[in-house]
Design an enzyme around this catalytic site. Structure first.
Site, PDB file in Angstrom:
ATOM      1  N   HIS A 145      -1.077   9.088  16.608  1.00  0.00           N
ATOM      2  CA  HIS A 145      -0.366  10.097  15.782  1.00  0.00           C
ATOM      3  C   HIS A 145       0.975   9.562  15.282  1.00  0.00           C
ATOM      4  CE1 HIS A 145      -3.227  12.983  17.605  1.00  0.00           C
ATOM      5  NE2 HIS A 145      -2.953  12.340  18.720  1.00  0.00           N
TER       6      HIS A 145
ATOM      7  N   SER B 124      15.044  -4.929  -6.124  1.00  0.00           N
ATOM      8  CA  SER B 124      15.156  -3.784  -7.019  1.00  0.00           C
ATOM      9  C   SER B 124      16.080  -4.178  -8.167  1.00  0.00           C
ATOM     10  CB  SER B 124      15.735  -2.597  -6.253  1.00  0.00           C
ATOM     11  OG  SER B 124      16.470  -1.762  -7.121  1.00  0.00           O
TER      12      SER B 124
ATOM     13  N   LYS C 242      17.871  -4.253  -1.785  1.00  0.00           N
ATOM     14  CA  LYS C 242      16.459  -3.958  -1.510  1.00  0.00           C
ATOM     15  C   LYS C 242      15.586  -5.196  -1.360  1.00  0.00           C
ATOM     16  CE  LYS C 242      14.548  -0.455  -1.352  1.00  0.00           C
ATOM     17  NZ  LYS C 242      14.157   0.500  -2.392  1.00  0.00           N
TER      18      LYS C 242
ATOM     19  N   GLU D 231       2.066  -3.070  -0.774  1.00  0.00           N
ATOM     20  CA  GLU D 231       1.869  -1.794  -1.478  1.00  0.00           C
ATOM     21  C   GLU D 231       0.766  -1.928  -2.523  1.00  0.00           C
ATOM     22  OE1 GLU D 231       5.688  -0.419  -2.978  1.00  0.00           O
ATOM     23  OE2 GLU D 231       6.620  -1.037  -1.111  1.00  0.00           O
TER      24      GLU D 231
END
Ligand code: ARG
Length: 458
Positions: A156, A277, A283, A290
């Protein structure tokens, strides 16, 4: 370009109908397989006396010439051709004259396309399996270096019980090993020659299908000509296998993304596999992971395309089936690119063992071991579970960990607690003692690494 089927119809196709009908943009990549199939077919026609030996030799020679000319770039595949089959046949006829017109004897584009696709996908399966092996090998490599790296195992997404990073990674190794076996199984089932089924009902020419099947490396030829030209099970099966593979890569991607976040900081992906970024200078984004996660949806889409395209089709061939290649080729292209990125991305990631350990120290992940300790001392497990729950609640309320309570405090809950409890609930003991078969103990890693080594060497 004159259509291969012009004869019955006199008029040309409407411009947009021609565009809709054309598949050359997709099937041109099967030119090798198309020529390989035609060479086997021409050889068989000559061997069976359907054409003369010299005609057979001429066709084989001419086809070989076209193949090397396409390979070398001397011959460009005409984008105005209807499909790769008609392009090669037209080119052959241009080069050989009437003999070229004999190639299509006892054959249809229906068995031809079914053949080409199987040959092409057979090669794709081999390349994909090799790429999956690279990922498994990278996982094993990082696992070897992290045999004793303790991290929280989650359920979980809550810290549950301690495991090693090696054990966690090898879970994916096992999943990928099944992906290999699924692809190999599908490839084996697909490895049956449809050639000779002709349009749908076979032929009256005295062909020998065993000859072409053997020449093309199939273990058998299909026993039903209508099945041979209508069946696209292999495309569906392979897309399903690739969907499952992508699902595994996507789950691992999700973990890599989480582990790279400031919240976890368990790993750092190498600069080669991250981007920055345009506005936020700090970043470092896990774009490749992804994208793998994102591309998974695309492969599922390919599978859905095939299932929906096929579900209402009467036997035998229907032009809808031309859509099969775009879907299955896209699934392979996507999966192969993702795999090619994944292996080095895993191999080069930096592992922050200290952060994994500190995460493992919080969250009472040794609570099961405390309950097991009592159970081993004769306290019924359910009672031990309840007492441990009360102890955890007390620690949580006072900001302590289980190791911080004194023996006297423990003995308020049960006389069964003795000084050896601290050793029993230390994280390294918790992991080392999980020696049940398949458990997280480092002593269980060798058998997994050996198994996966066998998969890689197979
Ligand atoms: N381009 C076609 C395909 O991919 C080849 C088969 C054409 N057969 C036909 N009967 N029109 O399906």
């Amino acid at each position: 370009m004159e259509k291969i089927w012009s004869g019955r119809s006199a008029g040309a196709l409407d411009k947009y109908a021609d565009e809709l009908n054309s598949s050359i943009g997709i099937d041109k990549r099967m030119y090798r397989e198309d020529i390989q199939g035609s060479i086997a077919h021409a050889g068989m026609l000559a061997q069976c006396g359907i054409i003369s030996p010299s005609e057979g030799a001429e066709l084989i020679d001419g086809l070989g010439g076209i193949l090397s000319d396409i390979d070398s770039g001397a011959l460009a595949i005409d984008p105005a051709a209807e499909d790769i089959h008609s392009f090669v046949e037209a080119e052959l006829t241009k080069r050989l004259g009437d003999v070229g017109r004999k190639l299509h004897t006892a054959r249809s584009r229906n068995d031809q396309v079914a053949l080409d696709t199987r040959l092409y996908l057979r090669r794709e399966c081999g390349e994909t399996v090799a790429l999956i092996k690279d990922v498994i090998s990278a996982l094993c490599h990082v696992a070897e270096a992290n045999r004793d790296t303790i991290m929280p195992g989650y359920t979980h997404l809550q810290r549950a019980q301690p495991v090693t990073f090696a054990h966690h990674l090898l879970a994916y190794g096992m999943m990928l090993s099944r992906d290999i076996s699924r692809i190999n199984d599908a490839a084996e089932r697909m490895n049956v020659s449809p050639l000779g089924a002709a349009a749908l009902a076979g032929t009256t020419h005295p062909i020998d299908r065993a000859v072409t099947a053997k020449a093309l490396g199939f273990y058998a030829y299909s026993l039903n000509s209508m099945d041979a030209v209508s069946d696209r099970d292999h495309c569906v099966e392979l897309c399903a296998a690739l969907s499952i593979l992508m699902m595994h890569l996507s789950r691992l991607s999700e973990e890599l993304i989480l582990w790279s976040s400031w919240e976890f900081k368990f790993i750092e992906l190498s600069d080669e596999f991250t981007t920055g970024s345009s506005i936020m200078p700090q970043k470092k984004n896990s774009d490749m992971a992804e994208l793998v996660r994102g591309k998974t949806g695309r492969v599922y889409g390919d599978l859905t395309t095939l299932l929906v395209m096929l579900k209402g089709l009467p036997l035998a061939y229907n032009k809808d089936m031309q859509e099969d290649k775009e879907a299955v080729f896209d699934a392979f292209d996507t999966a192969k690119l993702c795999l090619a990125v994944f292996a080095p991305m895993i191999a080069t990631m930096k592992v922050n063992a200290d952060n994994m350990l500190s995460a493992a120290k919080g969250g009472f992940i040794n609570a099961t071991d405390l309950a097991d300790y009592l159970a081993k001392k004769g306290v019924p497990f359910r009672t031990a579970y309840k007492l441990t729950g009360q102890i955890v609640a007390r620690c949580a309320a006072s900001g302590k960990s289980l190791e911080d309570l004194t023996l006297a405090e423990y003995r308020e809950y049960s006389e069964a607690f003795e000084a050896d409890l601290y050793e029993e609930i230390s994280l390294s003991t918790c992991v080392a003692k999980r020696t049940s078969a398949g458990g997280a103990a480092p002593s269980n890693l060798d058998i997994q690494l050996r198994f996966l080594g066998g998969v890689i060497d197979d």
